[in-house]
Design an enzyme around this catalytic site. Structure first.
Site, short mmCIF file in Angstrom:
data_model
loop_
_atom_site.label_atom_id
_atom_site.label_comp_id
_atom_site.label_asym_id
_atom_site.label_seq_id
_atom_site.Cartn_x
_atom_site.Cartn_y
_atom_site.Cartn_z
N ASN A 126 -60.68 16.18 -25.50
CA ASN A 126 -60.95 17.61 -25.29
C ASN A 126 -62.12 18.12 -26.12
O ASN A 126 -62.88 18.97 -25.67
CB ASN A 126 -59.70 18.42 -25.61
CG ASN A 126 -59.88 19.88 -25.25
OD1 ASN A 126 -60.08 20.21 -24.09
ND2 ASN A 126 -59.87 20.74 -26.25
N PHE A 163 -66.72 27.94 -28.92
CA PHE A 163 -65.48 27.87 -29.71
C PHE A 163 -64.45 26.93 -29.10
O PHE A 163 -63.52 26.52 -29.80
CB PHE A 163 -64.81 29.26 -29.79
CG PHE A 163 -65.60 30.30 -30.54
CD1 PHE A 163 -65.57 30.33 -31.92
CD2 PHE A 163 -66.35 31.25 -29.86
CE1 PHE A 163 -66.29 31.29 -32.62
CE2 PHE A 163 -67.06 32.22 -30.55
CZ PHE A 163 -67.03 32.23 -31.93
N ILE A 170 -64.29 23.70 -19.95
CA ILE A 170 -65.68 23.37 -20.30
C ILE A 170 -66.00 21.91 -19.99
O ILE A 170 -67.16 21.53 -19.89
CB ILE A 170 -66.00 23.65 -21.78
CG1 ILE A 170 -65.08 22.83 -22.70
CG2 ILE A 170 -65.92 25.14 -22.11
CD1 ILE A 170 -65.73 22.49 -24.02
N ARG A 195 -57.80 26.56 -50.89
CA ARG A 195 -58.66 26.84 -49.74
C ARG A 195 -59.45 28.13 -49.98
O ARG A 195 -59.06 28.97 -50.78
CB ARG A 195 -57.81 27.04 -48.47
CG ARG A 195 -57.06 25.78 -48.01
CD ARG A 195 -58.02 24.76 -47.42
NE ARG A 195 -57.34 23.57 -46.95
CZ ARG A 195 -57.01 22.52 -47.72
NH1 ARG A 195 -57.31 22.53 -49.01
NH2 ARG A 195 -56.42 21.48 -47.19
N TYR A 223 -59.18 15.69 -36.42
CA TYR A 223 -59.80 16.96 -36.00
C TYR A 223 -61.22 17.08 -36.60
O TYR A 223 -62.19 17.30 -35.87
CB TYR A 223 -58.91 18.13 -36.45
CG TYR A 223 -59.61 19.46 -36.46
CD1 TYR A 223 -60.07 20.02 -35.28
CD2 TYR A 223 -59.82 20.15 -37.66
CE1 TYR A 223 -60.72 21.24 -35.29
CE2 TYR A 223 -60.45 21.37 -37.68
CZ TYR A 223 -60.92 21.91 -36.49
OH TYR A 223 -61.57 23.11 -36.51
N ALA A 238 -62.04 24.42 -28.24
CA ALA A 238 -61.67 23.12 -28.82
C ALA A 238 -60.22 23.18 -29.25
O ALA A 238 -59.66 24.28 -29.42
CB ALA A 238 -62.54 22.81 -30.04
N ARG A 246 -48.70 17.49 -45.99
CA ARG A 246 -49.03 17.35 -44.58
C ARG A 246 -50.15 16.31 -44.48
O ARG A 246 -51.13 16.39 -45.24
CB ARG A 246 -49.49 18.70 -44.04
CG ARG A 246 -49.79 18.72 -42.57
CD ARG A 246 -50.11 20.12 -42.08
NE ARG A 246 -51.38 20.62 -42.61
CZ ARG A 246 -51.90 21.81 -42.30
NH1 ARG A 246 -51.25 22.62 -41.51
NH2 ARG A 246 -53.05 22.19 -42.82
N ASN A 298 -59.99 28.03 -20.61
CA ASN A 298 -59.01 27.43 -19.69
C ASN A 298 -57.61 27.99 -19.94
O ASN A 298 -56.67 27.63 -19.24
CB ASN A 298 -59.01 25.89 -19.79
CG ASN A 298 -58.62 25.40 -21.19
OD1 ASN A 298 -58.17 26.18 -22.03
ND2 ASN A 298 -58.81 24.12 -21.42
N GLY A 337 -55.56 29.91 -25.31
CA GLY A 337 -56.05 31.29 -25.41
C GLY A 337 -55.19 32.27 -24.62
O GLY A 337 -54.30 31.87 -23.87
#
Ligand code: UDP
Length: 322
Positions: A92, A73, A52, A221, A141, A75, A282, A32, A36
């Site tokens: 979404n 992908f 989607i 991470r 998320y 999202a 955060r 959409n 992107g």
């Protein structure tokens, strides 16, 4: 293979599309273009501009393309934003995926490789994290991605959907051609932000919290190269098309770097000083996330080709410099 890629104009999706096309597969992209970039869609991919979550649109695309499978992908993916606006993430991510799975079922498409996340785990005590670890997301998320995984599993039971959920750890790097790379707007991810500081586009990098229960107090991470990740999706789709059962796999390198270690590695790769500013934590960030990717290696035959953080930084730096 003939593959429909949702979110194929986004960061990870666009790299997967390049990898698929370079390996000779036929690709259609749905995006959409909210986050992107149209110019990041490989010129050889057929492009469908739409959402989607629009059932009629998706059913029409699926019945026109008739793909062997969907790599999903599309999202929203920002932890901080999901904590401020969970409505947006449920609508979404969960709502739109539900509608898309219905369109797939009605169009007779039964294979899906799904872009999931290590954020489905939350705070895990035992490292490295295997797929058997409990899933207790610490942010909205991760919660929506877990709900999407569960949704696929119930549709496996009800409608014979075949899926592979790929739980990524921290993705960075870019396509070797330099044609595409990570370009979020606004950028929130650590590696591109560090490199923007190195490139002189920002004054300093904020380190979100230095009082975590880790050796240097900053979050740890597991960083993975976006092209290694792209390859895992292709292998996962082949795995499904070979008739193997639905599964969930972690994707990471099994090695953790703290925020301060990642910054130090970037100083070495770029030769730039990279000033830091210690900032508050955060919301929603687990202290440590390190993957065991043994299942992906044994079931999918996935072997990361660029597991070193230096290589990941070098490839991201190449994009940043221009
Ligand atoms: N981080 C940071 N400063 C930033 C951006 C991120 O210290 O400007 C930290 C963040 O708190 C996390 C790690 O870097 O511990 C990776 O964050 P990122 O947003 O890149 O990925 P995530 O772990 O949220 O998927």
């Amino acid at each position: 293979m003939k593959i429909l890629v949702t979110g194929g104009a986004g960061y990870i999706g666009s790299h997967a599309v390049y990898a698929l096309i370079e390996q000779g597969h036929e690709v259609a992209v749905v995006d959409n273009l909210v986050t992107g970039h149209r110019q990041d869609v490989h010129p050889k991919a057929k492009f469908f501009h739409g959402d989607i979550g629009n059932y009629r649109f998706m059913r029409d695309v699926l019945t026109t393309v008739l793909p062997d499978g969907v790599i999903h992908f599309a999202a929203y993916s920002l932890v901080g934003e999901s904590m401020a606006n969970p409505f947006k993430y449920y609508e979404n991510n969960v709502g739109a995926t539900n509608s898309m799975l219905k369109a797939m079922s009605d169009a007779g498409i039964s294979n899906i490789v799904f872009s999931s996340t290590a954020a489905t785990y939350g705070d895990v005590l035992e490292m490295p994290i295997t797929e058997a670890a409990p899933t207790n997301p610490t942010n909205a998320y991760g919660e929506t991605k877990l709900a999407m995984e569960r949704m696929m599993d119930w549709n496996r039971v009800a409608h014979g959907l075949n899926y592979v959920s790929l739980r990524y750890f921290n993705v960075a790097g870019a396509h070797p051609s330099g044609a595409i790379g990570e370009k979020h707007d606004p950028e929130t991810h650590l590696i591109p932000l560090i490199l923007e500081v190195a490139a002189g586009k920002r004054e300093y990098i904020s380190v979100f919290g230095d009082d975590y229960p880790t050796p240097d107090g900053t979050c740890i991470r597991d960083y993975i190269h976006v092209m290694d990740l792209a390859e895992a999706h292709i292998l996962a789709m082949k795995y499904l098309l070979d008739g193997n059962p639905s599964t969930t796999c972690n994707l990471g390198n099994g090695e953790g770097f703290s925020v301060l270690e990642a910054i130090e590695a970037a100083r070495l790769v770029t030769g730039k000083p990279i000033p830091i500013k210690i900032s508050p934590r955060r919301a929603g960030d687990p202290a440590r996330l390190i993957a065991s990717s043994e299942r992906a290696q044994s079931l999918l035959g996935w072997i990361p080709k660029q597991p070193q953080i230096n290589d990941i930084l070098k490839s991201a730096w190449k994009i940043q410099k221009f």
